[in-house]
Design a protein around this motif. Sequence first.
Motif, PDB file in Angstrom:
ATOM      1  N   ALA A  14       0.837  -1.202   0.000  1.00 43.46           N
ATOM      2  CA  ALA A  14       0.000   0.000   0.000  1.00 43.46           C
ATOM      3  C   ALA A  14       0.866   1.243   0.000  1.00 43.46           C
ATOM      4  N   GLU A  15       0.349   2.304  -0.610  1.00 46.43           N
ATOM      5  CA  GLU A  15       1.097   3.543  -0.684  1.00 46.43           C
ATOM      6  C   GLU A  15       0.370   4.632   0.080  1.00 46.43           C
ATOM      7  N   GLY A  16       1.020   5.787   0.211  1.00 48.54           N
ATOM      8  CA  GLY A  16       0.373   6.944   0.796  1.00 48.54           C
ATOM      9  C   GLY A  16       0.439   7.007   2.304  1.00 48.54           C
ATOM     10  N   CYS A  17       1.442   6.419   2.908  1.00 53.21           N
ATOM     11  CA  CYS A  17       1.579   6.448   4.358  1.00 53.21           C
ATOM     12  C   CYS A  17       2.814   7.261   4.734  1.00 53.21           C
ATOM     13  N   PRO A  18       2.645   8.575   4.907  1.00 56.36           N
ATOM     14  CA  PRO A  18       3.787   9.403   5.261  1.00 56.36           C
ATOM     15  C   PRO A  18       4.213   9.175   6.699  1.00 56.36           C
ATOM     16  N   PRO A  19       5.450   9.526   7.047  1.00 61.27           N
ATOM     17  CA  PRO A  19       5.870   9.422   8.438  1.00 61.27           C
ATOM     18  C   PRO A  19       4.993  10.324   9.304  1.00 61.27           C
ATOM     19  N   GLY A  20       4.706   9.891  10.508  1.00 62.14           N
ATOM     20  CA  GLY A  20       3.847  10.678  11.391  1.00 62.14           C
ATOM     21  C   GLY A  20       4.521  11.950  11.859  1.00 62.14           C
ATOM     22  N   ASP A  21       3.753  13.020  11.926  1.00 62.28           N
ATOM     23  CA  ASP A  21       4.284  14.286  12.442  1.00 62.28           C
ATOM     24  C   ASP A  21       3.314  14.866  13.463  1.00 62.28           C
ATOM     25  N   GLN A  28       0.822   1.279   9.910  1.00 62.94           N
ATOM     26  CA  GLN A  28       1.219   0.073  10.618  1.00 62.94           C
ATOM     27  C   GLN A  28       1.327  -1.052   9.602  1.00 62.94           C
ATOM     28  N   GLN A  29       1.996  -2.089   9.973  1.00 62.04           N
ATOM     29  CA  GLN A  29       2.154  -3.252   9.125  1.00 62.04           C
ATOM     30  C   GLN A  29       1.082  -4.280   9.501  1.00 62.04           C
ATOM     31  N   VAL A  30       0.422  -4.825   8.494  1.00 67.23           N
ATOM     32  CA  VAL A  30      -0.592  -5.855   8.708  1.00 67.23           C
ATOM     33  C   VAL A  30      -0.187  -7.082   7.909  1.00 67.23           C
ATOM     34  N   SER A  31      -0.121  -8.214   8.575  1.00 67.94           N
ATOM     35  CA  SER A  31       0.169  -9.474   7.891  1.00 67.94           C
ATOM     36  C   SER A  31      -1.142 -10.053   7.386  1.00 67.94           C
ATOM     37  N   VAL A  32      -1.170 -10.356   6.100  1.00 64.91           N
ATOM     38  CA  VAL A  32      -2.371 -10.923   5.483  1.00 64.91           C
ATOM     39  C   VAL A  32      -2.037 -12.359   5.081  1.00 64.91           C
ATOM     40  N   CYS A  46       1.092 -15.407   1.977  1.00 65.21           N
ATOM     41  CA  CYS A  46       1.050 -14.318   2.941  1.00 65.21           C
ATOM     42  C   CYS A  46       1.826 -13.124   2.407  1.00 65.21           C
ATOM     43  N   GLU A  47       1.507 -11.963   2.938  1.00 67.14           N
ATOM     44  CA  GLU A  47       2.230 -10.750   2.605  1.00 67.14           C
ATOM     45  C   GLU A  47       1.992  -9.733   3.703  1.00 67.14           C
ATOM     46  N   THR A  48       2.797  -8.698   3.714  1.00 62.84           N
ATOM     47  CA  THR A  48       2.657  -7.627   4.686  1.00 62.84           C
ATOM     48  C   THR A  48       2.290  -6.356   3.949  1.00 62.84           C
ATOM     49  N   LEU A  49       1.230  -5.696   4.401  1.00 60.92           N
ATOM     50  CA  LEU A  49       0.778  -4.450   3.791  1.00 60.92           C
ATOM     51  C   LEU A  49       0.956  -3.309   4.784  1.00 60.92           C
ATOM     52  N   LEU A  60      -9.495  -2.520   4.467  1.00 56.11           N
ATOM     53  CA  LEU A  60      -8.387  -3.455   4.249  1.00 56.11           C
ATOM     54  C   LEU A  60      -8.693  -4.340   3.048  1.00 56.11           C
ATOM     55  N   TRP A  61      -9.924  -4.838   2.949  1.00 54.56           N
ATOM     56  CA  TRP A  61     -10.326  -5.654   1.803  1.00 54.56           C
ATOM     57  C   TRP A  61     -10.123  -4.886   0.501  1.00 54.56           C
ATOM     58  N   GLU A  62     -10.515  -3.615   0.474  1.00 54.09           N
ATOM     59  CA  GLU A  62     -10.355  -2.794  -0.728  1.00 54.09           C
ATOM     60  C   GLU A  62      -8.879  -2.624  -1.096  1.00 54.09           C
ATOM     61  N   GLU A  63      -7.992  -2.498  -0.098  1.00 54.98           N
ATOM     62  CA  GLU A  63      -6.553  -2.408  -0.354  1.00 54.98           C
ATOM     63  C   GLU A  63      -6.038  -3.710  -0.972  1.00 54.98           C
TER      64      GLU A  63
END
Length: 70
Positions: A14-21, A28-32, A46-49, A60-63
Motif C-alpha cells: 500500500a502507498e500513501g503512508c507518510p511518516p507521522g508528524d 502500521q504493518q498488517v500481515s495478510v 502471505c504478505e505484509t501491507l 483493508l479488503w479494498e486495499e
Amino acid sequence: RFSSGRRRHREPAAEGCPPGDGGSMRCQQVSVLYFARSAELAGLRCETLSVPREITSLQLWEEIVKVHPR
C-alpha cells in the motif's frame, strides 16, 4: 525467501503512508494470510501491507483487491 515456516513474503504494497508528524496519518504493518482459492488467485500465501493506523476491515479488503484484482 523462505524462512520460519512462511512460504513467501512481500514488502509493503500500500502507498500513501507518510511518516507521522503528530496529527498526520501514521501507518502500521498488517500481515495478510491467504488460504485456498484466495492463495491461488493472489499467487502467494502471505504478505505484509502498510495501512493507516485506523482502518476498517472493508477498507483493508479494498486495499487487498487493489493489489490483487483477481
